[in-house]
Design an enzyme around this catalytic site. Structure first.
Site, PDB file in Angstrom:
ATOM      1  N   CYS A 177     -16.947  55.999 -32.373  1.00 60.07           N
ATOM      2  CA  CYS A 177     -15.731  56.769 -32.039  1.00 60.07           C
ATOM      3  C   CYS A 177     -14.963  57.210 -33.285  1.00 60.07           C
ATOM      4  CB  CYS A 177     -14.828  55.970 -31.108  1.00 60.07           C
ATOM      5  SG  CYS A 177     -14.835  54.199 -31.404  1.00 60.07           S
ATOM      6  N   TYR A 222      -4.083  46.923 -46.080  1.00 54.69           N
ATOM      7  CA  TYR A 222      -3.093  47.932 -46.485  1.00 54.69           C
ATOM      8  C   TYR A 222      -1.986  47.273 -47.318  1.00 54.69           C
ATOM      9  CZ  TYR A 222      -5.909  50.712 -43.456  1.00 54.69           C
ATOM     10  OH  TYR A 222      -6.998  51.344 -42.915  1.00 54.69           O
ATOM     11  N   CYS A 252     -17.270  49.323 -23.282  1.00 55.03           N
ATOM     12  CA  CYS A 252     -17.477  49.603 -24.712  1.00 55.03           C
ATOM     13  C   CYS A 252     -18.577  48.713 -25.278  1.00 55.03           C
ATOM     14  CB  CYS A 252     -16.160  49.334 -25.454  1.00 55.03           C
ATOM     15  SG  CYS A 252     -16.334  49.331 -27.231  1.00 55.03           S
TER      16      CYS A 252
HETATM   17  C1  LIG Z   1     -11.071  54.174 -34.138  1.00 51.75           C
HETATM   18  C2  LIG Z   1     -10.299  52.960 -34.573  1.00 51.75           C
HETATM   19  C3  LIG Z   1      -9.072  53.115 -35.212  1.00 51.75           C
HETATM   20  C4  LIG Z   1      -8.324  51.997 -35.589  1.00 51.75           C
HETATM   21  N1  LIG Z   1      -7.089  52.186 -36.140  1.00 51.75           N
HETATM   22  C5  LIG Z   1      -6.305  51.111 -36.414  1.00 51.75           C
HETATM   23  C6  LIG Z   1      -4.962  51.285 -36.828  1.00 51.75           C
HETATM   24  O1  LIG Z   1      -4.450  52.409 -36.941  1.00 51.75           O
HETATM   25  N2  LIG Z   1      -4.237  50.171 -37.098  1.00 51.75           N
HETATM   26  C7  LIG Z   1      -4.750  48.898 -36.933  1.00 51.75           C
HETATM   27  O2  LIG Z   1      -4.041  47.926 -37.159  1.00 51.75           O
HETATM   28  N3  LIG Z   1      -6.019  48.710 -36.528  1.00 51.75           N
HETATM   29  C8  LIG Z   1      -6.789  49.777 -36.249  1.00 51.75           C
HETATM   30  N4  LIG Z   1      -8.048  49.597 -35.745  1.00 51.75           N
HETATM   31  C9  LIG Z   1      -8.514  48.221 -35.503  1.00 51.75           C
HETATM   32  C10 LIG Z   1      -8.190  47.785 -34.067  1.00 51.75           C
HETATM   33  O3  LIG Z   1      -6.799  47.786 -33.802  1.00 51.75           O
HETATM   34  C11 LIG Z   1      -8.695  46.362 -33.756  1.00 51.75           C
HETATM   35  O4  LIG Z   1      -8.032  45.457 -34.610  1.00 51.75           O
HETATM   36  C12 LIG Z   1     -10.209  46.237 -33.893  1.00 51.75           C
HETATM   37  O5  LIG Z   1     -10.872  47.394 -33.441  1.00 51.75           O
HETATM   38  C13 LIG Z   1     -10.749  45.039 -33.109  1.00 51.75           C
HETATM   39  O6  LIG Z   1     -10.382  45.119 -31.757  1.00 51.75           O
HETATM   40  P1  LIG Z   1     -11.393  45.637 -30.591  1.00 51.75           P
HETATM   41  O7  LIG Z   1     -12.608  44.758 -30.677  1.00 51.75           O
HETATM   42  O8  LIG Z   1     -10.622  45.431 -29.335  1.00 51.75           O
HETATM   43  O9  LIG Z   1     -11.709  47.048 -30.898  1.00 51.75           O
HETATM   44  C14 LIG Z   1      -8.835  50.685 -35.360  1.00 51.75           C
HETATM   45  C15 LIG Z   1     -10.075  50.529 -34.731  1.00 51.75           C
HETATM   46  C16 LIG Z   1     -10.797  51.650 -34.339  1.00 51.75           C
HETATM   47  C17 LIG Z   1     -12.117  51.436 -33.634  1.00 51.75           C
HETATM   48  S1  SF4 Z   2     -18.006  54.975 -29.320  1.00 55.91           S
HETATM   49 FE1  SF4 Z   2     -16.264  53.538 -29.602  1.00 55.91          FE
HETATM   50  S2  SF4 Z   2     -15.381  53.298 -27.540  1.00 55.91           S
HETATM   51 FE2  SF4 Z   2     -17.446  54.172 -27.304  1.00 55.91          FE
HETATM   52  S3  SF4 Z   2     -18.791  52.417 -26.962  1.00 55.91           S
HETATM   53 FE3  SF4 Z   2     -18.831  52.874 -29.174  1.00 55.91          FE
HETATM   54  S4  SF4 Z   2     -17.191  51.546 -30.018  1.00 55.91           S
HETATM   55 FE4  SF4 Z   2     -16.877  51.632 -27.813  1.00 55.91          FE
END
Ligand SMILES: Cc1cc2nc3c(=O)[nH]c(=O)nc-3n(C[C@H](O)[C@H](O)[C@H](O)COP(=O)(O)O)c2cc1C
Ligand code: SF4
Length: 385
Positions: A348, A170, A342
């Site tokens: 999602c 961004y 997850c």
């Molecule tokens: C549905 C969704 C929406 C997200 N929206 C944002 C967001 O608004 N801002 C951001 O910095 N990262 C966003 N991310 C990225 C997550 O904050 C995170 O950096 C990424 O999913 C990796 O972490 P995880 O493995 O715990 O999901 C989003 C991820 C997902 C799956």
């Molecule tokens: S739909 Fe999203 S929250 Fe659900 S298992 Fe897949 S990555 Fe995880």
């Protein structure tokens, strides 16, 4: 020795543990960015689930910085009551909440931004079809002011902190990245110039919100894309941010165009695939004095606990595991240490775009199967409304 369920304080903001809900766009706002009741319910649910800090989904500071539909906006004073309801819901449930501030820059389109997208340079951003217009210096100043105005509102409306979105391609990240910043003026060229916009935003936000108000940042430690931001430059930016007094850096990496190394990687199905930004985060941690959060693929209690205990991380941030299980922190704290449910499939995102709000599609399917609901029927308790 530091542990996952320690209580800590960031510039006066006391957090009940070291687990953070990383910013997650939910798609639960009106077109103008006003939060709907179901978004408030979702944050209440997260706070009840025991998370230390909630970071909201990315929230645009000006309408031309909007990307996805249903995104939060903090550009209008008349949203006060809606946001106050939201922060009260979190506080009444024992939680803390930071709002993530963003301008999408060139990572959007005219349909969402309401005009030709604006960016550091008129360079097409990979995976976005429209060529943005190059920002004038006056427009840069206006956007800096919009970030500061957003921080003023955030504090007045009860948010415990703001987080600048300096990751995932961004606008702040676009200025930092040589791939999207081809400017020849004081905002482009060497790293000092490419980081000028970030430091102007940071300084004005800090001056406006006050020295005693926590200002955090989510920073890409690398774009994982040839020609993009690399770890060496990110380390120097982090060092400068720390010297300037930033309260916490959340380390992420990748942009949408980074392929398998995008910010939300797929198929994190064994511990070795987890914590995929930890190596980068360690390198940032080595040069800063502020606390460091790390995000990306944390699924097992042991991996998260060890990153705190052995790798000197201060906070572990998670996004997708908390979509599926908002109560994951309480589950771990109460002794059920099995990994997050997850499966990192990223399905999602779909309902956020098409059904007015994200939810775990896999969980819904499993419920339908268990309840023998007809395919397509709505399963209970996963849409948060
Ligand atoms: C549905 C969704 C929406 C997200 N929206 C944002 C967001 O608004 N801002 C951001 O910095 N990262 C966003 N991310 C990225 C997550 O904050 C995170 O950096 C990424 O999913 C990796 O972490 P995880 O493995 O715990 O999901 C989003 C991820 C997902 C799956
Ligand atoms: S739909 Fe999203 S929250 Fe659900 S298992 Fe897949 S990555 Fe995880």
């Amino acid at each position: 020795m530091a542990a996952l369920f320690d209580q800590t304080t960031i510039n006066g903001m006391t957090l009940r543990n070291r687990l953070v809900r990383s910013a997650t766009w939910e798609g639960m706002c009106d077109t103008d960015g006003r939060p709907k009741q179901k978004l408030i319910n979702l944050y209440r649910e997260l706070a009840r689930g025991g998370i230390g800090l909630i970071v909201t989904g990315y929230t645009f500071v000006r309408t031309d910085g909007k990307q996805l539909s249903g995104k939060m906006g903090i550009h209008r004073d008349d949203f006060a009551m809606d946001y106050e309801n939201l922060t009260h819901a979190v506080h009444d449930s024992g939680g803390k909440i930071a709002i993530q501030l963003v301008h999408a820059g060139g990572q959007t389109d005219a349909k969402h931004a309401g005009r030709q997208p604006l960016a550091p340079s008129a360079v097409k951003v990979a995976q976005f079809s429209e060529i943005p217009a190059e920002l004038t210096n006056a427009e840069i100043g206006d956007i800096v002011t919009a970030f500061a105005e957003a921080a003023r509102r955030a504090r007045a409306w009860g948010f415990d902190a703001v987080q600048l979105h300096g990751a995932h391609g961004y606008l702040i990240n676009q200025f930092l990245s040589p791939l999207t910043n081809r400017r020849k003026d004081e905002y482009g060229g060497n790293l000092k110039n490419r980081s000028r916009f970030l430091f102007e935003v940071y300084q004005k936000v800090k001056d406006t919100a006050g020295a005693d108000y926590p200002v955090l940042i989510k920073l890409n430690a690398a774009d994982n894309l040839e020609g993009g931001l690399e770890i060496g430059d990110a380390i120097r930016v982090a060092e400068e941010l720390s010297a300037a007094g930033i309260d916490t850096i959340e380390v992420s990496a990748g942009i949408r165009a980074s392929g398998i190394k995008n910010p939300a990687r797929n198929r994190i199905n064994k511990p070795e695939k987890e914590a995929y930004n930890l190596t980068l985060a360690r390198r940032i941690k080595a040069v800063v004095n502020c606390p460091v959060m790390v995000v990306g693929g944390f699924r097992s209690y042991e991996v998260a606990a060890n990153a705190i205990k052995d790798d000197d991380m201060n906070y572990i941030a998670m996004a997708r595991p908390l979509i599926r299980e908002p109560g994951l922190p309480n589950r771990w704290m109460q002794g059920d240490l099995s990994p997050a449910k997850c499966i990192s499939c990223n399905r999602c995102f779909g309902p956020g775009l098409e059904e007015g709000g994200i939810y775990c599609v896999v969980e819904k399917k499993e419920r339908e199967k268990a309840n023998k609901l007809p395919p397509g029927a709505k399963a209970k308790s996963i849409t948060f409304d």
